[in-house]
Design an enzyme around this catalytic site. Structure first.
Site, short mmCIF file in Angstrom:
data_model
loop_
_atom_site.label_atom_id
_atom_site.label_comp_id
_atom_site.label_asym_id
_atom_site.label_seq_id
_atom_site.Cartn_x
_atom_site.Cartn_y
_atom_site.Cartn_z
N ASP A 177 -4.42 -1.58 -9.58
CA ASP A 177 -3.30 -0.63 -9.62
C ASP A 177 -3.72 0.68 -10.28
O ASP A 177 -4.59 0.68 -11.15
CB ASP A 177 -2.12 -1.28 -10.38
CG ASP A 177 -0.81 -0.57 -10.11
OD1 ASP A 177 -0.73 0.21 -9.14
OD2 ASP A 177 0.15 -0.80 -10.88
N ASN A 198 -4.24 3.84 -8.45
CA ASN A 198 -4.93 4.84 -7.62
C ASN A 198 -4.11 6.13 -7.51
O ASN A 198 -4.67 7.23 -7.55
CB ASN A 198 -5.14 4.31 -6.20
CG ASN A 198 -6.07 3.11 -6.15
OD1 ASN A 198 -6.72 2.79 -7.14
ND2 ASN A 198 -6.14 2.46 -5.00
N GLY A 199 -2.79 5.97 -7.34
CA GLY A 199 -1.93 7.14 -7.18
C GLY A 199 -1.94 8.00 -8.43
O GLY A 199 -2.07 9.24 -8.36
N ARG A 200 -1.84 7.35 -9.59
CA ARG A 200 -1.85 8.12 -10.85
C ARG A 200 -3.19 8.77 -11.09
O ARG A 200 -3.27 9.87 -11.64
CB ARG A 200 -1.46 7.20 -12.02
CG ARG A 200 0.05 7.03 -12.15
CD ARG A 200 0.42 5.84 -13.00
NE ARG A 200 0.27 4.60 -12.23
CZ ARG A 200 0.32 3.38 -12.76
NH1 ARG A 200 0.47 3.25 -14.07
NH2 ARG A 200 0.20 2.33 -11.99
N HIS A 230 -6.89 6.39 -3.50
CA HIS A 230 -7.24 5.13 -2.83
C HIS A 230 -8.71 5.14 -2.41
O HIS A 230 -9.41 4.14 -2.53
CB HIS A 230 -6.34 4.91 -1.61
CG HIS A 230 -4.89 4.76 -1.95
ND1 HIS A 230 -4.45 3.94 -2.97
CD2 HIS A 230 -3.76 5.31 -1.42
CE1 HIS A 230 -3.12 4.00 -3.04
NE2 HIS A 230 -2.69 4.83 -2.12
N SER A 289 0.41 -5.04 -0.78
CA SER A 289 1.45 -6.06 -0.92
C SER A 289 2.43 -5.99 0.24
O SER A 289 2.51 -4.97 0.96
CB SER A 289 2.20 -5.87 -2.24
OG SER A 289 3.11 -4.79 -2.13
N SER A 290 3.22 -7.04 0.39
CA SER A 290 4.24 -7.05 1.45
C SER A 290 5.26 -5.94 1.19
O SER A 290 5.94 -5.49 2.13
CB SER A 290 4.92 -8.42 1.53
OG SER A 290 5.35 -8.86 0.27
N GLU A 291 5.38 -5.49 -0.05
CA GLU A 291 6.32 -4.41 -0.37
C GLU A 291 5.69 -3.03 -0.17
O GLU A 291 6.40 -2.02 -0.08
CB GLU A 291 6.79 -4.54 -1.83
CG GLU A 291 7.77 -5.69 -2.08
CD GLU A 291 7.13 -7.06 -2.01
OE1 GLU A 291 5.94 -7.19 -2.38
OE2 GLU A 291 7.79 -8.01 -1.55
N ARG A 297 5.97 2.26 1.60
CA ARG A 297 5.43 3.59 1.24
C ARG A 297 5.43 4.52 2.44
O ARG A 297 5.52 4.07 3.58
CB ARG A 297 4.02 3.41 0.69
CG ARG A 297 4.05 2.64 -0.62
CD ARG A 297 2.71 2.68 -1.31
NE ARG A 297 2.78 1.93 -2.56
CZ ARG A 297 1.88 1.98 -3.51
NH1 ARG A 297 0.80 2.74 -3.35
NH2 ARG A 297 2.01 1.29 -4.62
N LEU A 303 -20.22 -16.19 -3.10
CA LEU A 303 -18.96 -15.67 -3.63
C LEU A 303 -17.95 -15.65 -2.51
O LEU A 303 -18.25 -15.18 -1.41
CB LEU A 303 -19.18 -14.24 -4.16
CG LEU A 303 -17.91 -13.42 -4.47
CD1 LEU A 303 -17.20 -13.96 -5.71
CD2 LEU A 303 -18.26 -11.94 -4.69
N ARG A 325 -4.87 -6.99 -14.37
CA ARG A 325 -4.15 -5.89 -13.72
C ARG A 325 -4.54 -4.61 -14.42
O ARG A 325 -4.47 -4.52 -15.66
CB ARG A 325 -2.63 -6.07 -13.79
CG ARG A 325 -1.91 -4.91 -13.05
CD ARG A 325 -0.42 -5.11 -12.89
NE ARG A 325 0.14 -4.05 -12.05
CZ ARG A 325 1.14 -4.21 -11.21
NH1 ARG A 325 1.71 -5.38 -11.07
NH2 ARG A 325 1.58 -3.18 -10.48
#
Ligand code: IPE
Ligand code: IPE
Ligand code: MG
Length: 245
Positions: free
Chosen positions: A23, A25-27, A40, A68-70, A74, A134, A191
């Site tokens: 989390d 990337n935007g900031r 990104h 994410s599914s949410e 965007r 891996l 995170r």
């Protein structure tokens, strides 16, 4: 009586499965006056380095929350930019990943993805299927609640068909119907960006995961930061509900 020969100090085994909510990337972009998609793009460089580091550290499973599914909510330009980055990442990295023993596995709702992306990830999975160094699990168009609902439906269908008895449903039955079947639960979930929530990521599988929240934004997250998180993980005591004695 002679003393037992002291064994050399062994570094503790790495967590078997590390999962990362990438989390910030935007900031990262905003702080530089850049469009979000450049954040990104920078984030992909961090992905490349962290995947390589996991190979070096002997981690067996790395799950990356990529979309994410949410995140479909965007703006269309941002979603399109993210999908393009995924195409570029797989096309550019697949040779190296395949050569270095990485098995690629994608979880999430593929019905929402563009057909060429579905083909790209299916090919990447097929080409790397035999690799064992891996396992790189990419959570793409992934939502844990949807995953659990789908599992419930499939279990209910078996009950309705008379092939499964209600009293035989266990936690294992549920786990076996999740998209992560066969993958051990994450030992450590990291995170980045200072947010302290799971945002619909591996809700069932994280029951006993250690959670580490790093302040760094994802594009700034380095293999050293991963190593620091693993050091902190080793200082934690995992009790699984026991007394710890
Ligand atoms: C994470 O960075 C990448 C995705 C969710 C795809 P964000 O885009 O959420 O960055 P912030 O949280 O707005 O800084
Ligand atoms: C979670 O980040 C999803 C990914 C990192 C892919 P978000 O930025 O979408 O999460 P919220 O909206 O801050 O909870
Ligand atoms: Mg975010």
């Amino acid at each position: 009586m002679s003393q037992p020969i002291a064994s050399p100090a062994l570094s503790p085994a790495p967590p078997r499965h590390v999962a990362i909510i990438m989390d910030g990337n935007g900031r990262w972009a905003k702080a530089r006056g850049l469009p979000r998609n450049l954040g990104h793009r920078q984030g992909v460089d961090a992905v490349r380095e962290v995947v390589r580091a996991c190979g070096r550290l002997g981690i067996e499973y790395l799950t990356l929350y990529a979309f994410s599914s949410e995140n479909w909510k965007r703006p269309q330009t941002e979603v399109a930019g993210l999908m393009d980055l995924l195409r570029i990442y797989i096309r550019r990295e697949l040779d190296e990943l395949a050569r270095s023993g990485v098995r690629i596995h994608v979880i999430g709702d593929r019905t929402k993805l563009a057909p060429d992306i579905v083909e790209l990830i299916s090919d990447a999975e097929a080409r790397t299927r035999e690799n064992r160094k891996l396992t790189l699990v990419i959570a793409l168009s992934y939502g844990s609640q949807d995953e659990i609902v789908t599992a419930c439906r499939r279990i209910a269908e078996q009950v309705a068909a008379g092939t499964l008895r209600v009293e035989d449903i266990t936690a294992e039955t549920v786990a076996d119907h999740l998209q992560t079947v066969g993958i051990p639960d994450p030992d450590l979930i990291i995170r980045t960006s200072g947010e302290q929530r799971l945002s619909n990521f591996l809700l069932w599988q994280s029951a006993y995961s250690e959670l580490i929240f790093a302040d760094k934004l994802w594009p700034d997250f380095s293999p050293d930061d991963l190593a620091a998180a693993i050091d902190e993980y080793h200082r934690r005591e995992r009790r699984y509900g026991g007394s710890g004695e």
